[in-house]
Motif scaffolding. Structure first.
Motif, PDB file in Angstrom:
ATOM      1  N   GLN A 147      61.660  76.498  53.236  1.00 56.09           N
ATOM      2  CA  GLN A 147      62.232  75.015  54.120  1.00 56.09           C
ATOM      3  C   GLN A 147      61.075  74.186  53.737  1.00 56.09           C
ATOM      4  OE1 GLN A 147      65.210  74.249  53.867  1.00 56.09           O
ATOM      5  NE2 GLN A 147      66.147  76.731  53.507  1.00 56.09           N
ATOM      6  N   HIS A 148      61.136  72.942  52.954  1.00 55.33           N
ATOM      7  CA  HIS A 148      60.137  71.792  53.178  1.00 55.33           C
ATOM      8  C   HIS A 148      60.724  70.192  53.273  1.00 55.33           C
ATOM      9  CE1 HIS A 148      56.503  70.027  54.638  1.00 55.33           C
ATOM     10  NE2 HIS A 148      56.737  68.923  54.503  1.00 55.33           N
ATOM     11  N   ASP A 149      61.843  69.543  53.405  1.00 53.86           N
ATOM     12  CA  ASP A 149      62.358  68.853  53.600  1.00 53.86           C
ATOM     13  C   ASP A 149      61.692  67.358  53.260  1.00 53.86           C
ATOM     14  OD1 ASP A 149      64.917  66.724  52.738  1.00 53.86           O
ATOM     15  OD2 ASP A 149      65.965  67.447  54.543  1.00 53.86           O
ATOM     16  N   ASP A 150      61.463  67.057  52.169  1.00 53.32           N
ATOM     17  CA  ASP A 150      60.646  65.461  51.264  1.00 53.32           C
ATOM     18  C   ASP A 150      62.071  64.721  51.814  1.00 53.32           C
ATOM     19  OD1 ASP A 150      57.788  66.342  51.232  1.00 53.32           O
ATOM     20  OD2 ASP A 150      58.645  67.890  50.134  1.00 53.32           O
ATOM     21  N   THR A 151      62.634  64.499  52.102  1.00 56.43           N
ATOM     22  CA  THR A 151      64.596  63.926  51.453  1.00 56.43           C
ATOM     23  C   THR A 151      63.546  62.376  52.058  1.00 56.43           C
ATOM     24  OG1 THR A 151      65.794  64.997  52.484  1.00 56.43           O
ATOM     25  CG2 THR A 151      66.401  62.954  52.134  1.00 56.43           C
ATOM     26  N   LEU A 152      63.119  62.339  53.394  1.00 55.01           N
ATOM     27  CA  LEU A 152      63.006  61.249  53.539  1.00 55.01           C
ATOM     28  C   LEU A 152      61.860  60.296  53.169  1.00 55.01           C
ATOM     29  CD1 LEU A 152      63.230  58.736  56.039  1.00 55.01           C
ATOM     30  CD2 LEU A 152      61.877  60.514  57.653  1.00 55.01           C
ATOM     31  N   GLY A 153      60.476  61.023  52.629  1.00 57.71           N
ATOM     32  CA  GLY A 153      59.534  60.852  51.762  1.00 57.71           C
ATOM     33  C   GLY A 153      60.197  59.972  51.048  1.00 57.71           C
ATOM     34  N   LEU A 154      61.033  60.801  50.537  1.00 60.07           N
ATOM     35  CA  LEU A 154      62.085  60.196  49.001  1.00 60.07           C
ATOM     36  C   LEU A 154      62.401  58.946  49.012  1.00 60.07           C
ATOM     37  CD1 LEU A 154      61.938  60.696  45.906  1.00 60.07           C
ATOM     38  CD2 LEU A 154      64.133  62.090  46.072  1.00 60.07           C
ATOM     39  N   TYR A 155      62.972  58.473  50.711  1.00 62.42           N
ATOM     40  CA  TYR A 155      63.880  57.483  50.378  1.00 62.42           C
ATOM     41  C   TYR A 155      62.233  56.092  50.635  1.00 62.42           C
ATOM     42  CZ  TYR A 155      68.419  58.834  51.736  1.00 62.42           C
ATOM     43  OH  TYR A 155      69.862  59.172  52.169  1.00 62.42           O
ATOM     44  N   PHE A 156      61.822  56.571  51.372  1.00 63.63           N
ATOM     45  CA  PHE A 156      60.883  55.525  51.457  1.00 63.63           C
ATOM     46  C   PHE A 156      59.675  54.980  49.494  1.00 63.63           C
ATOM     47  CE2 PHE A 156      59.511  57.494  55.992  1.00 63.63           C
ATOM     48  CZ  PHE A 156      60.115  56.187  56.741  1.00 63.63           C
ATOM     49  N   LEU A 157      59.749  56.307  48.960  1.00 60.88           N
ATOM     50  CA  LEU A 157      58.795  55.524  47.915  1.00 60.88           C
ATOM     51  C   LEU A 157      60.172  54.665  47.115  1.00 60.88           C
ATOM     52  CD1 LEU A 157      56.678  56.978  45.720  1.00 60.88           C
ATOM     53  CD2 LEU A 157      58.319  58.679  45.713  1.00 60.88           C
ATOM     54  N   CYS A 158      61.165  55.049  46.714  1.00 63.09           N
ATOM     55  CA  CYS A 158      62.375  54.632  46.089  1.00 63.09           C
ATOM     56  C   CYS A 158      62.574  53.188  46.991  1.00 63.09           C
ATOM     57  CB  CYS A 158      64.052  55.296  46.506  1.00 63.09           C
ATOM     58  SG  CYS A 158      63.636  56.987  45.622  1.00 63.09           S
ATOM     59  N   ALA A 159      61.768  52.981  47.710  1.00 63.15           N
ATOM     60  CA  ALA A 159      62.678  51.302  48.372  1.00 63.15           C
ATOM     61  C   ALA A 159      60.464  51.028  48.296  1.00 63.15           C
ATOM     62  CB  ALA A 159      62.597  52.174  49.523  1.00 63.15           C
ATOM     63  N   HIS A 160      59.962  51.642  47.829  1.00 60.54           N
ATOM     64  CA  HIS A 160      58.437  51.072  47.720  1.00 60.54           C
ATOM     65  C   HIS A 160      58.272  49.731  47.640  1.00 60.54           C
ATOM     66  CE1 HIS A 160      53.794  51.223  47.439  1.00 60.54           C
ATOM     67  NE2 HIS A 160      54.220  52.287  47.796  1.00 60.54           N
ATOM     68  N   PRO A 161      56.849  49.171  48.522  1.00 64.60           N
ATOM     69  CA  PRO A 161      56.531  46.924  47.853  1.00 64.60           C
ATOM     70  C   PRO A 161      56.043  47.290  46.754  1.00 64.60           C
ATOM     71  CG  PRO A 161      55.836  48.255  50.236  1.00 64.60           C
ATOM     72  CD  PRO A 161      56.342  49.459  49.477  1.00 64.60           C
ATOM     73  N   ALA A 162      56.141  47.629  45.944  1.00 58.88           N
ATOM     74  CA  ALA A 162      55.791  47.684  44.647  1.00 58.88           C
ATOM     75  C   ALA A 162      56.704  47.643  43.061  1.00 58.88           C
ATOM     76  CB  ALA A 162      54.524  49.112  44.212  1.00 58.88           C
ATOM     77  N   LEU A 163      58.276  47.752  44.303  1.00 57.20           N
ATOM     78  CA  LEU A 163      59.555  48.079  43.223  1.00 57.20           C
ATOM     79  C   LEU A 163      60.550  46.779  43.658  1.00 57.20           C
ATOM     80  CD1 LEU A 163      60.445  51.420  43.618  1.00 57.20           C
ATOM     81  CD2 LEU A 163      58.944  50.455  41.791  1.00 57.20           C
ATOM     82  N   THR A 164      60.147  45.848  42.881  1.00 54.35           N
ATOM     83  CA  THR A 164      61.159  45.117  42.790  1.00 54.35           C
ATOM     84  C   THR A 164      62.697  45.364  43.401  1.00 54.35           C
ATOM     85  OG1 THR A 164      62.037  45.309  40.505  1.00 54.35           O
ATOM     86  CG2 THR A 164      60.662  43.777  40.620  1.00 54.35           C
ATOM     87  N   ALA A 165      63.312  44.974  43.918  1.00 56.08           N
ATOM     88  CA  ALA A 165      64.318  44.945  45.065  1.00 56.08           C
ATOM     89  C   ALA A 165      65.690  46.051  43.633  1.00 56.08           C
ATOM     90  CB  ALA A 165      65.451  43.720  45.599  1.00 56.08           C
ATOM     91  N   SER A 166      65.664  44.864  42.753  1.00 55.10           N
ATOM     92  CA  SER A 166      66.737  45.662  41.370  1.00 55.10           C
ATOM     93  C   SER A 166      65.859  47.298  41.206  1.00 55.10           C
ATOM     94  CB  SER A 166      66.950  44.730  40.464  1.00 55.10           C
ATOM     95  OG  SER A 166      66.200  44.332  39.708  1.00 55.10           O
ATOM     96  N   SER A 167      65.071  47.141  41.137  1.00 54.42           N
ATOM     97  CA  SER A 167      64.116  48.070  40.835  1.00 54.42           C
ATOM     98  C   SER A 167      64.674  49.553  41.245  1.00 54.42           C
ATOM     99  CB  SER A 167      62.675  48.064  39.961  1.00 54.42           C
ATOM    100  OG  SER A 167      63.135  47.972  39.167  1.00 54.42           O
ATOM    101  N   ALA A 168      64.681  48.974  42.699  1.00 54.61           N
ATOM    102  CA  ALA A 168      64.140  50.032  44.369  1.00 54.61           C
ATOM    103  C   ALA A 168      65.807  50.401  44.158  1.00 54.61           C
ATOM    104  CB  ALA A 168      64.051  49.443  45.180  1.00 54.61           C
ATOM    105  N   THR A 169      66.310  49.700  43.725  1.00 52.23           N
ATOM    106  CA  THR A 169      68.327  49.965  43.941  1.00 52.23           C
ATOM    107  C   THR A 169      68.883  51.081  43.094  1.00 52.23           C
ATOM    108  OG1 THR A 169      69.057  47.731  42.828  1.00 52.23           O
ATOM    109  CG2 THR A 169      69.310  47.885  45.130  1.00 52.23           C
TER     110      THR A 169
END
Length: 377
Positions: free
Chosen positions: A90-112
């Protein structure tokens, strides 16, 4: 298998594959492959542990890809990473995945788009339908987004405010195709609320619930129905009750944020038995709270309409003077206030101008009907 249970497990399973040695892009692709295989299973085959099944199938899909794409030495190195059979740690990386998908390197459309795929578990086709673009175009967008994130670890600290902005963008995609994107945004925001102790995340969830509750009354017979004219018996009472409860919890933490303030405005609308009984004075006060977080022209526009209801159309028109005419829906607000002030010709012209600037067909048609209604008077 239960599609909701599968989607709920996706972020954690992606994290497990990354910790076993897969890069994020490959792990996410492997989970998508596993989801497709879940849909191909005979209905009679029972799966007791959806999470464990998804980990196993996704890991094997990843290994299959490694075998086909890698050189022999790299392939053997990856195969050596395969763990012994047994319980999945058991090791939940869900929060990290949220952060990764909203990373500043991505545009808003790519992040969504990436959030919908990697966190919500939608297919590329479903996301493409929601964004009204070809599936190939969306596939390229998601692929480029994952390339930009190559090498960024899941445990890197992220910006929660950016995650919330991305989720609100997802929510505002609304409904298109076979998937209710707004409902998916509520689901993943509910997960984020459980992962954090941040009242502003709860405020965002409350805001989504309260807005989504009005969906059944928003479009009737193919026509847009403005808030004041909606049949409130069609509103989702359970969603409103949950939204108000979540908002009360957030406000009790005494750490007010803009999403909580917006949710408070939505709650006041939801609480009014009729449009005429809306507490506009309190709504104006909440708009003032919102302006304290940033002088937004969109907020000033909403405040001007609220002032027009609380203090009369002349006061609303005076408040609207501080808003630029290029702000979306400015002319619609101006038309409404002119009509309330009895200035029919000015209102007719502004409704026509608002229709010309409308960004959706439903909104354009509604504004044209308003203009035509005044012309017939």
């Amino acid at each position: 298998m239960d599609a909701t249970a599968l989607r709920r497990a996706i972020p954690e399973v992606v994290g497990i594959l990354v910790r076993r040695g897969a890069d994020f892009a490959s792990a996410e692709d492997a989970v998508q492959t596993a989801l497709l295989r879940a849909g191909e299973r005979p209905p009679a085959e029972e799966v007791r542990d959806v999470r464990a099944w998804l980990v196993t199938v996704a890991w094997h899909a990843f290994l299959d890809q490694v075998r086909s794409d890698s050189a022999r030495a790299a392939r053997e190195e990856k195969l050596a990473l395969e763990p012994e059979p047994g319980a999945v740690p058991q090791h939940d990386d869900t929060l990290g995945l949220y952060f990764l998908c909203a990373h500043p390197a991505l545009t808003a459309s790519s992040a969504t788009a990436l959030t919908l795929r990697a966190v919500a578990g939608l297919t590329t086709r479903q996301i493409a339908d929601a964004f009204l673009v070809p599936e190939a175009t969306m596939g390229q967008r998601i692929s480029r987004a994952k390339q930009r994130l190559a090498g960024i670890p899941l445990d890197q600290p992220g910006d929660l405010s950016r995650v919330m902005r991305v989720l609100y963008l997802v929510f505002n995609e609304g409904y298109s195709g076979e998937i209710d994107i707004a409902a998916e945004a509520i689901r993943v925001t509910r997960q984020l609320t459980a992962l954090t102790d941040e009242p502003e995340v709860a405020g965002l969830l409350a805001l989504m619930l309260l807005h989504h509750a009005r969906l059944p009354a928003r479009v009737v017979g193919g026509q847009l129905v403005p808030l004041a004219e909606q049949d409130r018996t069609r509103w989702d009472v359970a969603a409103i009750a949950e939204g108000v409860e979540v908002l009360q919890y957030a406000l009790a933490q005494d750490r007010l944020g803009q999403y909580q303030a917006q949710a408070a405005i939505a709650a006041l609308h939801a609480d009014a038995p009729t449009a005429a009984e809306t507490d506009w004075v309190q709504i104006v006060e909440w708009y003032d709270e919102l302006l304290a977080f940033g002088d937004s022209p969109v907020i000033r526009l909403g405040r001007a309409v609220a002032v027009g209801e609380a203090d009369g159309p002349r006061a609303g028109l005076a408040a609207l003077d501080s808003v630029d005419a290029d702000v979306p829906r400015y002319h619609a607000a101006l038309a409404y206030l002119h009509e309330r002030a009895g200035e029919r010709d000015a209102a007719t012209a502004e409704y026509a101008e608002a229709a010309r600037r409308a960004t959706s067909v439903l909104e354009q048609q509604h504004l044209l009907r308003q203009a035509e209604r005044l012309r017939r008077v």
